[in-house]
Design a protein around this motif. Structure first.
Motif: not given
Length: 122
Positions: A33, A52, A102
């Motif tokens: 990510y 992502t 994330v």
């Protein structure tokens, strides 16, 4: 191991645009990510945007939503940050980071670039 190198920063007038690039080395880039953070003088590093690696979902800080766009090109091992309608408060050193999820927490990222300066004049 991933090494990250940012480029594309500079001086721009308010209302202008810049595109930052983050070139990554390492064969596992596509599985990470990728995020952008920024740090203004005297302030903590803050989350800007993330993308992502699978379905390419994107996430933005409220302060940049609608003005900045994050994207990535896995074939080129590069992530981008297109910044439009820049404001003086966007002035900061911008960093790209690679991690396994994330997060707005800088501790969740494994790799960081050296940063690129963005200065927006009023």
């Amino acid at each position: 191991q991933v090494q990250l190198v940012e480029s594309g920063g500079g001086l721009v007038q308010a209302g202008g645009s810049l595109r930052l690039s983050c070139a990554a080395s390492g064969r596992t880039f596509s599985s990470y990510y990728m995020s952008w953070f920024r740090q203004a003088p005297g302030k903590e590093r803050e989350f800007v945007a993330a993308i992502t690696w699978g379905v390419l979902s994107t996430y933005y800080a409220d302060s940049v939503k609608g003005r900045f766009t994050i994207s990535r090109d896995n074939a080129k091992n590069t992530v981008y940050l297109q910044m439009n309608s820049l404001k003086p408060e966007d002035t900061a050193v911008y960093y790209c980071a690679a991690g396994n999820g994330v997060s707005v927490d800088i501790r969740q990222y494994d790799y960081w670039g050296q940063g690129t300066q963005v200065t927006v004049s009023s």
